[in-house]
Design a protein around this motif. Structure first.
Motif, PDB file in Angstrom:
ATOM      1  N   UNK A  13      20.345  17.236  34.049  1.00 53.13           N
ATOM      2  CA  UNK A  13      20.829  16.218  34.358  1.00 53.13           C
ATOM      3  C   UNK A  13      20.784  15.105  33.192  1.00 53.13           C
ATOM      4  N   UNK A  14      19.199  14.479  32.890  1.00 53.68           N
ATOM      5  CA  UNK A  14      19.074  13.529  32.099  1.00 53.68           C
ATOM      6  C   UNK A  14      19.554  14.030  30.593  1.00 53.68           C
ATOM      7  N   UNK A  15      19.393  15.118  30.070  1.00 50.65           N
ATOM      8  CA  UNK A  15      19.897  15.447  29.009  1.00 50.65           C
ATOM      9  C   UNK A  15      21.543  15.551  28.604  1.00 50.65           C
ATOM     10  N   UNK A  16      22.127  15.797  29.685  1.00 51.78           N
ATOM     11  CA  UNK A  16      23.587  15.636  29.963  1.00 51.78           C
ATOM     12  C   UNK A  16      23.970  14.208  29.608  1.00 51.78           C
ATOM     13  N   UNK A  17      23.128  13.150  30.180  1.00 49.93           N
ATOM     14  CA  UNK A  17      23.546  11.950  30.466  1.00 49.93           C
ATOM     15  C   UNK A  17      23.145  11.108  28.948  1.00 49.93           C
ATOM     16  N   UNK A  18      22.378  11.561  28.155  1.00 56.30           N
ATOM     17  CA  UNK A  18      21.738  11.335  26.868  1.00 56.30           C
ATOM     18  C   UNK A  18      22.951  11.594  26.139  1.00 56.30           C
ATOM     19  N   UNK A  19      23.590  12.845  26.254  1.00 55.26           N
ATOM     20  CA  UNK A  19      24.743  13.168  25.124  1.00 55.26           C
ATOM     21  C   UNK A  19      25.867  12.517  25.588  1.00 55.26           C
ATOM     22  N   UNK A  20      26.164  12.339  26.985  1.00 55.71           N
ATOM     23  CA  UNK A  20      27.163  11.613  27.329  1.00 55.71           C
ATOM     24  C   UNK A  20      27.320  10.184  26.754  1.00 55.71           C
ATOM     25  N   UNK A  21      26.006   9.537  26.842  1.00 59.60           N
ATOM     26  CA  UNK A  21      26.329   7.926  26.537  1.00 59.60           C
ATOM     27  C   UNK A  21      26.419   7.831  25.034  1.00 59.60           C
ATOM     28  N   UNK A  22      26.694   9.008  24.118  1.00 64.12           N
ATOM     29  CA  UNK A  22      26.985   8.606  22.903  1.00 64.12           C
ATOM     30  C   UNK A  22      28.403   8.141  22.611  1.00 64.12           C
ATOM     31  N   UNK A  23      29.064   9.011  23.670  1.00 65.95           N
ATOM     32  CA  UNK A  23      30.518   8.489  23.384  1.00 65.95           C
ATOM     33  C   UNK A  23      31.031   7.851  24.418  1.00 65.95           C
ATOM     34  N   UNK A  24      30.205   7.499  25.636  1.00 66.89           N
ATOM     35  CA  UNK A  24      30.598   6.937  26.769  1.00 66.89           C
ATOM     36  C   UNK A  24      29.536   5.948  27.085  1.00 66.89           C
ATOM     37  N   UNK A  25      29.224   4.719  26.361  1.00 67.53           N
ATOM     38  CA  UNK A  25      27.870   3.861  26.415  1.00 67.53           C
ATOM     39  C   UNK A  25      27.895   3.245  27.651  1.00 67.53           C
TER      40      UNK A  25
END
Length: 804
Positions: free
Chosen positions: A740-752
């Motif tokens: 989960x944390x790795x996915x959120x870190x990637x997601x925050x690049x496009x959805x801050x």
């Protein structure tokens, strides 16, 4: 200062100069004008000359008024405050007298030594001393100075110095200086505690000064090291005889060295001045102690060998040809579990019955055969489960001694090994418990969730409602068991606050009274100046309740439960000499009972998980292990003390909180009234467990959300990259492939600004480093449908408002 003159006819001369000036000036001016008129024969020059004289006189009078003359030396009064202050700053008493014998000034110390401030030379009642001081005063008036040495005044001996002083030398200054009396006791004390005492110790001489009552007044480092055990120990006031012992042969030894010490020669040096003052031979003495390796000529070579062997750190013993024990040192006695002073008759008495014959046979073989050595494995009487290597060696030329036995004192090593093994076992069990709790929490989440969904379709009174409610109740009970496992493994989520232990005890007291029943009396006492601690108040209440319930079960016939809180400063911690608890300030909580007590073999296991002495079905064995985990996770320490039949005590030490808000304990916050959990929007649910994902999806859909699902982090990113607008991301923390944390870190690049709600069967504290991401909430498993709805609503509230 005007001086009054005698005589009535001359009284006018006593008037001040300012009153005589005007008549004299007017008369002088008129006389001068008459002379000028007689000489010149004209009035104008005469009148001008008189006016000039008057003007000059007026100017001189005005100047004298502005600048008056300084008073004569004979008219100035002396100021004695400076001399008095200077005298008070030293250890010298002073007094000042004039020619008439009056006391003009004296220091405070003079008043302390001579009550009532008498006037010298009449200071004391001794006529001879007064006569000496009187003669010295006359000599000082004549020659300028005099002195009296060693004047006795009570316990004081004073040197008196007298000198004539003052501008006109019309005063006498008396100075009284205390004389330090030579004392043999002081000289010997300095000798023993100084460099000379250290040099005596290096030469092998122990030196002690004792008083007439036999108590130690001073000793050098060599005596303190051997008699007390520490070179910096304070033995002042102790009885000297308690440090010595005499054997049956009349030889003198140090008591601390027991049977392994060397005999000593004692030299006594009376301190004459103190002895004469005491009126006999019972005064203070200087004692010198010297080792006598030969024992005064009566010690055999064997005795000297025994003395040397007693100093070795490993266990040694000697036996004769018949197998009887002649000697054993302290290390050997500790290794085999003997009490101080206990001595077995034969080596076989130290081992279990099965090994006695083997030990006796080995001793006989090594005693009569050639000199050789060897080892045999034996089991000691007090440790039958741990085989020990007993070394034997044949010796010759030592009289009766024929066999030397050696045994390593491994009690501390064995204790350390057991502690390391216990710590390793507890750590392994903790890791296992954390993993089991995680998997079990996933299962319980699915069970509780489906129960909630079914309860929404049934109402009280339905045939299935009670069964579903029972399933949910048992699931919640199982969830409590997993929380205990997490507490033991120190992985539970804590909400620490700055608080005072007495407040926690007060909050839980009413509950304890109901739990303990009528037969157990509750006593609570609190110490003063308790420091604040930082801990989870709910978890501390659980600790107190668990300890109280255990104490209640240990008192089936009733008794008293005592709860105490008190401060433990760092100095007291250092005195405890604990190898586990570092020095510092602590606040302690002691829970004591008057029950049956705990057996020694049980006391070492009470904090282990699933260990219980209760009957089958009456305890899980997680109560004390939970207490242990909560205390350790809070940074504290817990110790158990007990004796069979005398109850048990559990002492918890929590470090004093040193933060800026230490004196402002957190106030309990009022519960927040939650709004409606119905919501709208699109939720992306990422969960690798199918059963958890299914129940969470159904629960969110029932609350009005549109739900998209994914089974791991990579699928979640694919859904997030689609055309659907995601309002909330709910994700498990630990998942295969991408967590989960790795996915959120990637997601925050496009959805801050995307709000995230993490859920996990592991504790939040354990995952804190990995989920330390902005705009993130956490929901521990297991959770109910309503808890999930509330968490989703609160997480959506974290989303920043859309720009207009």
């Amino acid at each position: 200062m005007a001086t009054r003159l005698k005589g009535k006819d001359d009284a006018w001369l006593a008037q001040p100069p300012s009153r005589l000036a005007l008549p004299l000036l007017v008369g002088g001016a008129l006389l001068s004008a008459g002379l000028v008129l007689f000489a010149a024969g004209e009035w104008a020059p005469a009148a001008g000359f008189a006016a000039a004289v008057l003007v000059i006189a007026a100017l001189l009078s005005w100047f004298r008024h502005l600048y008056p003359p300084a008073p004569a030396d004979s008219e100035a009064m002396p100021d004695w405050t400076v001399a008095r202050a200077a005298a008070d700053a030293s250890n010298v008493a002073i007094a000042v007298t004039d020619r008439t014998g009056r006391l003009l000034c004296a220091s405070d110390l003079f008043g302390e030594w001579f009550a009532g401030y008498p006037t010298p030379p009449a200071l004391i009642a001794d006529p001879a001393a007064t006569e000496k001081l009187t003669a010295a005063a006359r000599k000082a008036w004549k020659d300028g100075e005099a002195a009296v040495r060693g004047m006795a005044h009570g316990a004081l001996r004073l040197d008196v110095d007298i000198c004539r002083t003052g501008r006109a030398e019309d005063y006498l200054l008396w100075r009284f200086t205390p004389v330090r009396q030579p004392s043999a006791l002081d000289d010997v004390h300095r000798l023993l505690t100084g460099e000379a005492g250290r040099q005596l110790g290096e030469a092998g001489v122990m030196a002690v000064m004792i008083g007439g009552e036999g108590r130690i007044r001073a000793a050098n480092g060599a005596f303190l090291l051997r008699a007390v055990g520490r070179i910096d120990a304070n033995a002042t006031g102790r009885d000297f005889a308690q440090h010595m012992r005499v054997d049956d042969k009349g030889r003198l030894f140090l008591a601390r060295e027991q049977s392994g010490g060397l005999p000593l020669r004692l030299l006594q040096v009376p301190l004459r001045r103190a002895t004469q003052a005491g009126g006999g031979q019972d005064g203070p003495m200087l004692l010198l102690l010297i080792d006598e390796p030969g024992g005064g000529g009566g010690t055999s070579a064997l005795s000297y060998i025994e003395t040397l062997l007693s100093l070795l750190p490993f266990g040694l013993a000697m036996a004769d040809r018949d197998g009887r024990v002649l000697f054993l040192n302290n290390a050997f006695g500790r290794a085999v579990g003997l009490n101080p002073g206990e001595k077995p008759s034969y080596p076989g008495d130290l081992v279990v019955r099965e090994d006695q014959a083997a030990v006796a046979d080995a001793v006989r073989r090594f005693a009569v055969g050639p000199q050789m050595s060897g080892d045999i494995a034996v089991r000691m009487r007090d440790q039958p489960d741990e085989p020990t290597a007993l070394s034997l060696a044949g010796v010759r030329g030592l009289g009766e001694a024929a066999v030397l036995l050696s045994l390593k004192d491994n009690s501390e090593e064995s204790k350390l090994k057991r502690q390391v093994a216990q710590a390793t076992k507890m750590q392994a069990i903790g890791q296992l418990a954390g993993g089991v709790a995680h998997d079990f929490n996933n299962i319980l989440t699915a069970i509780i969730g489906h129960c909630d969904l079914m309860l929404m379709r049934h109402t009280p009174g339905d045939s299935d409602y009670d069964d579903i409610q029972q399933i949910k109740s048992n699931s919640n009970r199982a969830a409590g068991l997993t929380r205990q496992l997490l507490a033991f493994s120190r992985q539970q989520t804590l909400r620490p606050q700055v608080l005072q232990l007495p407040d926690i005890v007060a909050d839980v007291s009413n509950l304890l009274k109901r739990l303990l029943g009528e037969s157990v009396k509750l006593e609570v006492s609190h110490g003063r100046n308790l420091g604040a601690v930082r801990a989870d108040p709910g978890q501390l209440e659980q600790v107190i309740v668990n300890l109280a319930v255990n104490a209640r079960d240990a008192m089936p016939q009733g008794g008293t439960l005592n709860i105490q809180t008190y401060a433990v400063p760092a100095a007291r911690v250092r005195e405890m000499r604990s190898q586990i608890m570092p020095a510092g300030d602590y606040t302690a909580l002691r829970v004591s009972d008057t029950g049956l007590g705990i057996a020694p073999e049980v006391l070492a296991k009470i904090f282990e998980p699933f260990f219980t002495t209760k009957e089958l079905g009456k305890g899980t064995g997680l109560g004390l292990s939970t207490v242990y985990g909560i205390v350790k996770q809070s940074g504290g320490y817990i110790f158990a003390e007990s004796e069979l039949g005398r109850g048990a005590s559990f002492v918890i030490y929590l470090p004093v909180y040193q933060g800026a808000d230490a004196h402002q304990p957190a106030k309990p916050q009022a519960p927040v009234r939650r709004s409606e959990t119905w919501g709208t929007g699109t939720v992306l649910l990422v969960e690798d467990e199918d059963m958890v994902r299914a129940v969470a999806e159904r629960a969110l859909v029932r609350q009005g959300y549109k739900v998209l699902t994914a089974s791991d982090g990579e699928q979640g990113l694919e859904v997030l990259a689609g055309d659907e607008r995601i309002d909330l991301l709910i994700s498990d923390v630990v998942m295969p492939n991408m967590d989960g944390p790795a996915m959120v870190a990637r997601a925050r690049r496009t959805h801050p600004d995307l709000p995230v709600l993490f859920m996990s069967g592991y504790a939040e504290e354990q995952l804190r480093k990995s989920i330390d991401i902005a705009n993130v909430a956490f929901l521990p498993k297991p959770f109910s449908v309503s808890q999930l709805a509330e968490a989703a609503r609160d997480a959506l509230a974290l989303r920043p408002p859309a720009a207009e």
